[in-house]
Design a protein around this motif. Structure first.
Motif, PDB file in Angstrom:
ATOM      1  N   UNK A 154      -1.598   3.911   2.427  1.00 55.80           N
ATOM      2  CA  UNK A 154      -1.314   5.241   2.076  1.00 55.80           C
ATOM      3  C   UNK A 154       0.213   5.570   2.036  1.00 55.80           C
ATOM      4  N   UNK A 155       0.844   5.898   0.813  1.00 57.62           N
ATOM      5  CA  UNK A 155       2.685   6.729   0.778  1.00 57.62           C
ATOM      6  C   UNK A 155       2.526   7.065  -0.258  1.00 57.62           C
ATOM      7  N   UNK A 156       3.289   7.847  -0.614  1.00 60.76           N
ATOM      8  CA  UNK A 156       4.076   8.309  -1.577  1.00 60.76           C
ATOM      9  C   UNK A 156       4.335   7.302  -3.197  1.00 60.76           C
ATOM     10  N   UNK A 157       4.904   6.148  -2.734  1.00 66.51           N
ATOM     11  CA  UNK A 157       5.106   5.343  -3.877  1.00 66.51           C
ATOM     12  C   UNK A 157       6.228   5.050  -3.701  1.00 66.51           C
ATOM     13  N   UNK A 249       1.676  12.119   1.096  1.00 62.72           N
ATOM     14  CA  UNK A 249       2.553  11.964   1.555  1.00 62.72           C
ATOM     15  C   UNK A 249       3.195  12.449   2.728  1.00 62.72           C
ATOM     16  N   UNK A 250       1.512  12.100   3.458  1.00 62.38           N
ATOM     17  CA  UNK A 250       0.779  11.110   4.824  1.00 62.38           C
ATOM     18  C   UNK A 250       0.956   9.689   5.199  1.00 62.38           C
ATOM     19  N   UNK A 251       2.596   9.202   5.439  1.00 60.78           N
ATOM     20  CA  UNK A 251       2.703   7.146   5.510  1.00 60.78           C
ATOM     21  C   UNK A 251       1.316   7.431   6.578  1.00 60.78           C
ATOM     22  N   UNK A 252       0.641   5.994   5.943  1.00 59.55           N
ATOM     23  CA  UNK A 252      -0.665   5.341   7.075  1.00 59.55           C
ATOM     24  C   UNK A 252      -0.552   4.621   6.267  1.00 59.55           C
ATOM     25  N   UNK A 253       0.508   2.962   7.295  1.00 56.83           N
ATOM     26  CA  UNK A 253       0.468   1.649   6.379  1.00 56.83           C
ATOM     27  C   UNK A 253      -0.393   0.633   7.593  1.00 56.83           C
TER      28      UNK A 253
END
Length: 376
Positions: A154-157, A249-253
């Motif tokens: 998950x992130x903003x793109x 907006x929360x970066x979890x990759x």
């Protein structure tokens, strides 16, 4: 025989740097030509990496010294370009996904079989020391019987870094088709083929805006779900829950956690070739707050030589010369695509969707595989 294998590249875009950086350093291959619709771009990349020839696509297809062609085009034309490579009598290594629909992807594989040619499919990150070491740990029984997995991306793109990101939000792209191959491939390496999937999805906005580069400020449409939540059932038992999103907006990759009967294994980001691997053991006794929760965490030593993109092609080259199967086969790539398209269909239908394809046992990369050794 007995010499480096000639390799050509079609597509001199953003990802070609990663391939060229590695392929030009592997002694068992020699990059002979780069082709692109934008011939000047191909020539720039050739000059940058010391590749002797560059120009249009036909330059690569017609080169008699090239045995394998790397297809780095956009997903929408992967099958078209791969079929052209096969028609030229050359093996194919294609970026993921293998295609954007089942029928044409399967037709391409059948053409390869009929011609006695091989197809290899990215991602080859899962062939790196990270996932392969974790896979060996599971096979040894280090976490007991694998039960379930959790993965998160998950992130903003990509519009905040990619100079031309529209294709990543078109059919064949999105967080599912763009990033899903990494996570699904890792899960299939561990649990085997997928039996069925269920998913829900949403599209946060109907358009996005390029943030960087010469196209900054340009608006483009979003054609696919930008957030997808997935449940996966595997043929051999086990299950997984996964999130793919470019709305956060929360970066979890790069989160891949596999829980077994005797521990939880944390695997490195499947979009990378290596990283820390740990096993968390069950609690020995009940912890009563406010006492801190302390669990035994075991580090698993990573085995193998760290390299990068092109590793799967190198395994294919060596396998062709040795007359054995390569690991990242076209059929594996097709099963991953079939799984991802089944997820899309589940988003539309709201029901579990069976995955029609299956594959045999997935091969592994040996711990002593050295990309930088000359073996041919």
């Amino acid at each position: 025989m007995g010499a480096p294998v000639g390799v050509g590249i079609i597509g001199a875009g953003n990802i070609s740097d990663q391939y060229l950086r590695n392929l030009t350093a592997f002694p068992d291959v020699r990059v002979l030509a780069i082709g692109d619709l934008l011939e000047d771009r191909a020539r720039e990349q050739a000059a940058k990496y010391g590749v002797p020839r560059a120009g249009g696509v036909d330059l690569v297809l017609g080169d008699p010294d090239i045995e394998i062609v790397v297809n780095l085009t956009i997903p929408a034309v992967h099958v078209e370009v791969s079929e052209a490579i096969l028609a030229a009598g050359k093996h194919v290594w294609t970026e993921k996904p293998i295609g954007v629909d089942r029928a044409s992807s399967l037709r391409m594989l059948e053409k390869a079989d009929a011609a006695g040619l091989r197809v290899g499919v990215a991602p080859d990150t899962v062939l790196g020391p990270g996932v392969q070491t974790a896979k060996r740990a599971i096979a040894r029984g280090d976490i007991g019987r694998p039960l379930f997995a959790q993965t998160t991306f998950q992130w903003q793109g990509p519009e905040i870094f990619h100079p031309n990101p529209a294709f990543l939000y078109a059919v064949g792209g999105g967080p599912l088709l763009d990033m899903g191959p990494y996570y699904v491939s890792a899960l299939v390496h561990v649990f085997g083929p997928v039996a069925a999937v269920a998913a829900v999805g949403l599209r946060a906005t109907d358009s996005r805006v390029v943030q960087v580069g010469p196209l900054a400020g340009q608006e483009f449409p979003v054609e696919i779900p930008s957030t997808v939540s997935v449940l996966t059932q595997f043929e051999q038992g086990g299950q997984a829950s996964s999130l793919y999103s470019t709305d956060s907006p929360l970066l979890r990759q790069g989160i891949v956690e596999i829980t077994g009967t005797e521990g939880t294994l944390v695997i490195p980001d499947p979009n990378t070739f290596g990283g820390p691997i740990t096993i968390t053991r069950p609690l020995a006794e009940m912890i009563v707050p406010p006492a801190p929760v302390v669990q035994e965490i075991v580090e698993v030593e990573q085995e193998g030589v760290l390299a990068g993109r092109g590793l799967g092609l190198l395994d294919m080259v060596r396998s062709i010369r040795a007359g054995r199967p390569h690991v990242a086969t076209g059929r594996f790539g097709y099963h991953v695509l079939d799984t991802l398209l089944s997820i899309e269909e589940s988003v539309e239908s709201g029901a579990f969707v069976p995955v029609q394809s299956t594959i045999d046992a997935v091969g592994s990369i040996p711990a002593d595989f050295d990309p930088y050794a000359a073996t041919l």
